[in-house]
Design a protein around this motif. Structure first.
Motif, PDB file in Angstrom:
ATOM      1  N   THR A 217      -9.422  -3.658  -8.983  1.00  0.00           N
ATOM      2  CA  THR A 217      -9.394  -2.731  -7.849  1.00  0.00           C
ATOM      3  C   THR A 217      -7.992  -2.650  -7.253  1.00  0.00           C
ATOM      4  O   THR A 217      -7.385  -1.578  -7.188  1.00  0.00           O
ATOM      5  CB  THR A 217     -10.415  -3.174  -6.781  1.00  0.00           C
ATOM      6  OG1 THR A 217     -11.707  -3.269  -7.379  1.00  0.00           O
ATOM      7  CG2 THR A 217     -10.454  -2.171  -5.636  1.00  0.00           C
ATOM      8  N   ALA A 218      -7.464  -3.776  -6.815  1.00  0.00           N
ATOM      9  CA  ALA A 218      -6.111  -3.779  -6.260  1.00  0.00           C
ATOM     10  C   ALA A 218      -5.072  -3.505  -7.338  1.00  0.00           C
ATOM     11  O   ALA A 218      -4.052  -2.854  -7.085  1.00  0.00           O
ATOM     12  CB  ALA A 218      -5.827  -5.120  -5.589  1.00  0.00           C
ATOM     13  N   GLU A 219      -5.326  -3.998  -8.537  1.00  0.00           N
ATOM     14  CA  GLU A 219      -4.395  -3.795  -9.645  1.00  0.00           C
ATOM     15  C   GLU A 219      -4.141  -2.318  -9.890  1.00  0.00           C
ATOM     16  O   GLU A 219      -3.004  -1.892 -10.113  1.00  0.00           O
ATOM     17  CB  GLU A 219      -4.946  -4.451 -10.903  1.00  0.00           C
ATOM     18  CG  GLU A 219      -4.061  -4.314 -12.131  1.00  0.00           C
ATOM     19  CD  GLU A 219      -4.709  -4.898 -13.361  1.00  0.00           C
ATOM     20  OE1 GLU A 219      -3.982  -5.426 -14.222  1.00  0.00           O
ATOM     21  OE2 GLU A 219      -5.956  -4.832 -13.476  1.00  0.00           O
ATOM     22  N   SER A 220      -5.205  -1.518  -9.852  1.00  0.00           N
ATOM     23  CA  SER A 220      -5.046  -0.086 -10.104  1.00  0.00           C
ATOM     24  C   SER A 220      -4.146   0.561  -9.053  1.00  0.00           C
ATOM     25  O   SER A 220      -3.343   1.448  -9.369  1.00  0.00           O
ATOM     26  CB  SER A 220      -6.412   0.603 -10.120  1.00  0.00           C
ATOM     27  OG  SER A 220      -7.035   0.584  -8.843  1.00  0.00           O
ATOM     28  N   ILE A 221      -4.277   0.111  -7.818  1.00  0.00           N
ATOM     29  CA  ILE A 221      -3.426   0.635  -6.735  1.00  0.00           C
ATOM     30  C   ILE A 221      -1.974   0.256  -6.984  1.00  0.00           C
ATOM     31  O   ILE A 221      -1.068   1.101  -6.879  1.00  0.00           O
ATOM     32  CB  ILE A 221      -3.921   0.098  -5.377  1.00  0.00           C
ATOM     33  CG1 ILE A 221      -5.350   0.575  -5.095  1.00  0.00           C
ATOM     34  CG2 ILE A 221      -2.982   0.524  -4.251  1.00  0.00           C
ATOM     35  CD1 ILE A 221      -6.028  -0.141  -3.939  1.00  0.00           C
ATOM     36  N   SER A 222      -1.742  -0.999  -7.327  1.00  0.00           N
ATOM     37  CA  SER A 222      -0.380  -1.438  -7.620  1.00  0.00           C
ATOM     38  C   SER A 222       0.187  -0.744  -8.853  1.00  0.00           C
ATOM     39  O   SER A 222       1.386  -0.458  -8.921  1.00  0.00           O
ATOM     40  CB  SER A 222      -0.356  -2.958  -7.811  1.00  0.00           C
ATOM     41  OG  SER A 222      -0.642  -3.636  -6.607  1.00  0.00           O
ATOM     42  N   MET A 223      -0.665  -0.477  -9.842  1.00  0.00           N
ATOM     43  CA  MET A 223      -0.185   0.138 -11.083  1.00  0.00           C
ATOM     44  C   MET A 223       0.379   1.537 -10.872  1.00  0.00           C
ATOM     45  O   MET A 223       1.265   1.966 -11.617  1.00  0.00           O
ATOM     46  CB  MET A 223      -1.318   0.179 -12.121  1.00  0.00           C
ATOM     47  CG  MET A 223      -1.604  -1.174 -12.762  1.00  0.00           C
ATOM     48  SD  MET A 223      -2.953  -1.109 -13.947  1.00  0.00           S
ATOM     49  CE  MET A 223      -2.186  -0.191 -15.291  1.00  0.00           C
ATOM     50  N   VAL A 224      -0.107   2.250  -9.867  1.00  0.00           N
ATOM     51  CA  VAL A 224       0.439   3.593  -9.602  1.00  0.00           C
ATOM     52  C   VAL A 224       1.600   3.532  -8.616  1.00  0.00           C
ATOM     53  O   VAL A 224       2.140   4.572  -8.214  1.00  0.00           O
ATOM     54  CB  VAL A 224      -0.649   4.571  -9.102  1.00  0.00           C
ATOM     55  CG1 VAL A 224      -1.769   4.681 -10.125  1.00  0.00           C
ATOM     56  CG2 VAL A 224      -1.182   4.181  -7.728  1.00  0.00           C
ATOM     57  N   GLY A 225       1.995   2.327  -8.227  1.00  0.00           N
ATOM     58  CA  GLY A 225       3.144   2.155  -7.330  1.00  0.00           C
ATOM     59  C   GLY A 225       2.799   2.139  -5.862  1.00  0.00           C
ATOM     60  O   GLY A 225       3.688   2.012  -5.017  1.00  0.00           O
ATOM     61  N   ALA A 226       1.519   2.267  -5.538  1.00  0.00           N
ATOM     62  CA  ALA A 226       1.095   2.220  -4.137  1.00  0.00           C
ATOM     63  C   ALA A 226       0.849   0.775  -3.711  1.00  0.00           C
ATOM     64  O   ALA A 226       0.961  -0.156  -4.516  1.00  0.00           O
ATOM     65  CB  ALA A 226      -0.159   3.061  -3.942  1.00  0.00           C
ATOM     66  N   LYS A 227       0.492   0.595  -2.456  1.00  0.00           N
ATOM     67  CA  LYS A 227       0.284  -0.746  -1.914  1.00  0.00           C
ATOM     68  C   LYS A 227      -1.172  -0.903  -1.484  1.00  0.00           C
ATOM     69  O   LYS A 227      -1.672  -0.105  -0.683  1.00  0.00           O
ATOM     70  CB  LYS A 227       1.195  -0.992  -0.711  1.00  0.00           C
ATOM     71  CG  LYS A 227       1.036  -2.378  -0.082  1.00  0.00           C
ATOM     72  CD  LYS A 227       1.968  -2.546   1.110  1.00  0.00           C
ATOM     73  CE  LYS A 227       1.808  -3.932   1.742  1.00  0.00           C
ATOM     74  NZ  LYS A 227       2.697  -4.107   2.922  1.00  0.00           N
ATOM     75  N   PRO A 228      -1.867  -1.924  -2.002  1.00  0.00           N
ATOM     76  CA  PRO A 228      -3.218  -2.177  -1.498  1.00  0.00           C
ATOM     77  C   PRO A 228      -3.154  -2.795  -0.107  1.00  0.00           C
ATOM     78  O   PRO A 228      -2.344  -3.694   0.154  1.00  0.00           O
ATOM     79  CB  PRO A 228      -3.799  -3.166  -2.515  1.00  0.00           C
ATOM     80  CG  PRO A 228      -2.608  -3.848  -3.108  1.00  0.00           C
ATOM     81  CD  PRO A 228      -1.480  -2.857  -3.067  1.00  0.00           C
ATOM     82  N   ILE A 229      -3.995  -2.299   0.776  1.00  0.00           N
ATOM     83  CA  ILE A 229      -4.118  -2.846   2.120  1.00  0.00           C
ATOM     84  C   ILE A 229      -5.551  -3.346   2.264  1.00  0.00           C
ATOM     85  O   ILE A 229      -6.504  -2.570   2.136  1.00  0.00           O
ATOM     86  CB  ILE A 229      -3.830  -1.779   3.197  1.00  0.00           C
ATOM     87  CG1 ILE A 229      -2.404  -1.250   3.041  1.00  0.00           C
ATOM     88  CG2 ILE A 229      -4.055  -2.355   4.593  1.00  0.00           C
ATOM     89  CD1 ILE A 229      -1.314  -2.280   3.268  1.00  0.00           C
ATOM     90  N   PHE A 230      -5.692  -4.638   2.511  1.00  0.00           N
ATOM     91  CA  PHE A 230      -7.017  -5.229   2.555  1.00  0.00           C
ATOM     92  C   PHE A 230      -7.536  -5.301   3.983  1.00  0.00           C
ATOM     93  O   PHE A 230      -6.788  -5.571   4.923  1.00  0.00           O
ATOM     94  CB  PHE A 230      -6.984  -6.643   1.966  1.00  0.00           C
ATOM     95  CG  PHE A 230      -6.500  -6.694   0.542  1.00  0.00           C
ATOM     96  CD1 PHE A 230      -7.253  -6.138  -0.480  1.00  0.00           C
ATOM     97  CD2 PHE A 230      -5.282  -7.284   0.228  1.00  0.00           C
ATOM     98  CE1 PHE A 230      -6.814  -6.180  -1.797  1.00  0.00           C
ATOM     99  CE2 PHE A 230      -4.835  -7.340  -1.088  1.00  0.00           C
ATOM    100  CZ  PHE A 230      -5.604  -6.778  -2.103  1.00  0.00           C
ATOM    101  N   VAL A 231      -8.844  -5.051   4.127  1.00  0.00           N
ATOM    102  CA  VAL A 231      -9.543  -5.341   5.379  1.00  0.00           C
ATOM    103  C   VAL A 231     -10.769  -6.168   5.025  1.00  0.00           C
ATOM    104  O   VAL A 231     -11.291  -6.092   3.905  1.00  0.00           O
ATOM    105  CB  VAL A 231      -9.946  -4.073   6.156  1.00  0.00           C
ATOM    106  CG1 VAL A 231      -8.708  -3.249   6.511  1.00  0.00           C
ATOM    107  CG2 VAL A 231     -10.938  -3.222   5.377  1.00  0.00           C
ATOM    108  N   ASP A 232     -11.246  -6.941   5.960  1.00  0.00           N
ATOM    109  CA  ASP A 232     -12.289  -7.934   5.667  1.00  0.00           C
ATOM    110  C   ASP A 232     -13.632  -7.270   5.374  1.00  0.00           C
ATOM    111  O   ASP A 232     -13.841  -6.079   5.594  1.00  0.00           O
ATOM    112  CB  ASP A 232     -12.419  -8.920   6.819  1.00  0.00           C
ATOM    113  CG  ASP A 232     -12.876 -10.309   6.371  1.00  0.00           C
ATOM    114  OD1 ASP A 232     -13.217 -10.476   5.185  1.00  0.00           O
ATOM    115  OD2 ASP A 232     -12.876 -11.230   7.219  1.00  0.00           O
ATOM    116  N   ILE A 233     -14.549  -8.105   4.875  1.00  0.00           N
ATOM    117  CA  ILE A 233     -15.863  -7.627   4.475  1.00  0.00           C
ATOM    118  C   ILE A 233     -16.886  -7.849   5.586  1.00  0.00           C
ATOM    119  O   ILE A 233     -16.671  -8.621   6.527  1.00  0.00           O
ATOM    120  CB  ILE A 233     -16.334  -8.334   3.197  1.00  0.00           C
ATOM    121  CG1 ILE A 233     -16.426  -9.851   3.407  1.00  0.00           C
ATOM    122  CG2 ILE A 233     -15.403  -8.001   2.042  1.00  0.00           C
ATOM    123  CD1 ILE A 233     -17.033 -10.627   2.246  1.00  0.00           C
TER     124      ILE A 233
END
Length: 372
Positions: free
Chosen positions: A95-111
């Motif tokens: 999930t986060a990898e795909s975001i990083s792969m396109v050059g964007a930044k994953p921003i996490f929020v809690d569950i």
């Protein structure tokens, strides 16, 4: 009940399914061999049409994997360097990898501790001028609150990519997951509710332009052979895998109903055990995994005792995405995500799991905990 010696019960046993479907699967593979249309063959196009009808969506686009589906969705939406995508810390790295792969930044929020899914109430506080999209994950086959997700997305002008790697056939208020946002991204990894016998993935969308771009990206960025418009991917769903998936698709609803019934039986059997927290049977949940929480820091020891009794189990996931080496130190600790990583344990389940395996699992769990 007491714990007794049990046969080895894997967390997922594909053999019964394969044995039952072997004649149909071999015939389907044989037809591909006879046609020799191994790349983007007839079964790929037929499967895409059948899946689109099942999902009630205009476009279903077969790709090489669930990870590729996420990457291509983001690319088709124009998300790239400098952009931010909000998602959950508690899921698989793709999930986060795909975001990083396109050059964007994953921003996490809690569950949300009740659902273990991304908590919609925390999203707006994480939105910045760079935020371009939301990527909810329907974890374990349990739909995220897509009503709230879409309200937030519309309010802030954000795109939505649903990560449906674990939720094929799940529904939010009667609507298929993956058909509510701009894109739904699915995985056909062999362990999924609808699994191939190799890698495979799918994109779903109602947007004609996005579908056209996704189809272009999956074949090296070309709409017409040898006329490459952009850098794309070699990400085509294999024809043999599509043929296998066509055999299995009509059986999916029955398999998912069986998973829900197994989860109900487990919940009923474990209801008197305070040491574990059982998952809620939310409407539309398809139980890709049946995941309990083992409290009081006892999960690892409990898993070891189950293994001694021949009961397979898995920890999905022992390390939240934000705590992986690639992102560690970039985000604050997310309380409930960390709690889940410490407590969760998935028990045997599947569309073809038999009564013996269910009873053996119940006997082992109940015996270990009731003996205290």
């Amino acid at each position: 009940m007491t714990a007794t010696a049990t046969p080895q019960i894997p967390i997922l046993d594909l053999k019964p399914e394969i044995d039952e479907l072997r004649p149909e699967i071999m015939a389907a593979i044989g037809r591909v061999l006879d046609r020799s249309d191994f790349i983007m063959g007839e079964d790929v196009h037929l499967f895409e049409a059948e899946v689109a009808a099942y999902l009630n969506v205009k476009h279903a686009i077969g790709v090489n994997s669930g990870t590729d589906a996420l990457v291509i969705a983001l690319r088709a939406l124009g998300i790239g360097p400098g952009d931010e995508v909000i998602t959950t810390p508690f899921t698989f790295f793709a999930t986060a990898e795909s975001i990083s792969m396109v050059g964007a930044k994953p921003i996490f929020v809690d569950i949300d501790p009740a659902t273990l899914n991304l908590n919609p109430d925390l999203i707006e506080a994480a939105i910045t001028p760079r935020t371009r999209a939301l990527m909810p994950v329907h974890l374990y086959g349990n739909p995220v609150d897509m009503t709230r997700i879409m309200e937030i997305a519309h309010k802030h002008g954000l795109k939505v990519v649903e990560d449906c790697a674990q939720s094929f056939g799940a529904r939010w208020r009667g609507t298929q997951t993956g058909t509510i946002g701009d894109f739904g991204a699915y995985s056909f990894f062999p362990s999924k509710n609808l699994g191939a016998y190799g890698d495979g993935g799918l994109l779903a969308t109602d947007d004609d332009a996005l579908a056209d771009t996704a189809r272009m990206l999956r074949v090296h960025g070309s709409r017409k052979k040898y006329h490459n418009e952009t850098v794309g991917y070699n990400s085509r769903l294999d024809t043999i895998q599509a043929a296998i998936l066509r055999v299995k698709l009509p059986l999916l609803e029955g398999w998912n109903a069986h998973r829900r019934e197994v989860a109900r039986q487990y919940n009923e059997s474990f209801s008197g055990l305070p040491e574990i927290i059982t998952p809620t049977l939310f409407e539309g949940h398809v139980f890709h995994q049946y995941t309990i929480r083992v409290v009081n820091n006892n999960r690892d020891a409990f898993q070891g005792k189950l293994a001694e009794l021949g009961i397979g189990s898995m920890i999905y996931y022992p390390i939240p995405q934000d705590e992986l080496p690639i992102y560690k130190g970039l985000f604050p600790v997310f309380k409930f995500s960390q709690m889940a990583a410490n407590d969760v344990l998935s028990l045997p389940i599947g569309g073809c799991i038999n009564t013996q395996s269910i009873e053996a699992t119940v006997s082992a769990v109940y015996g270990l905990l009731h003996a205290k």
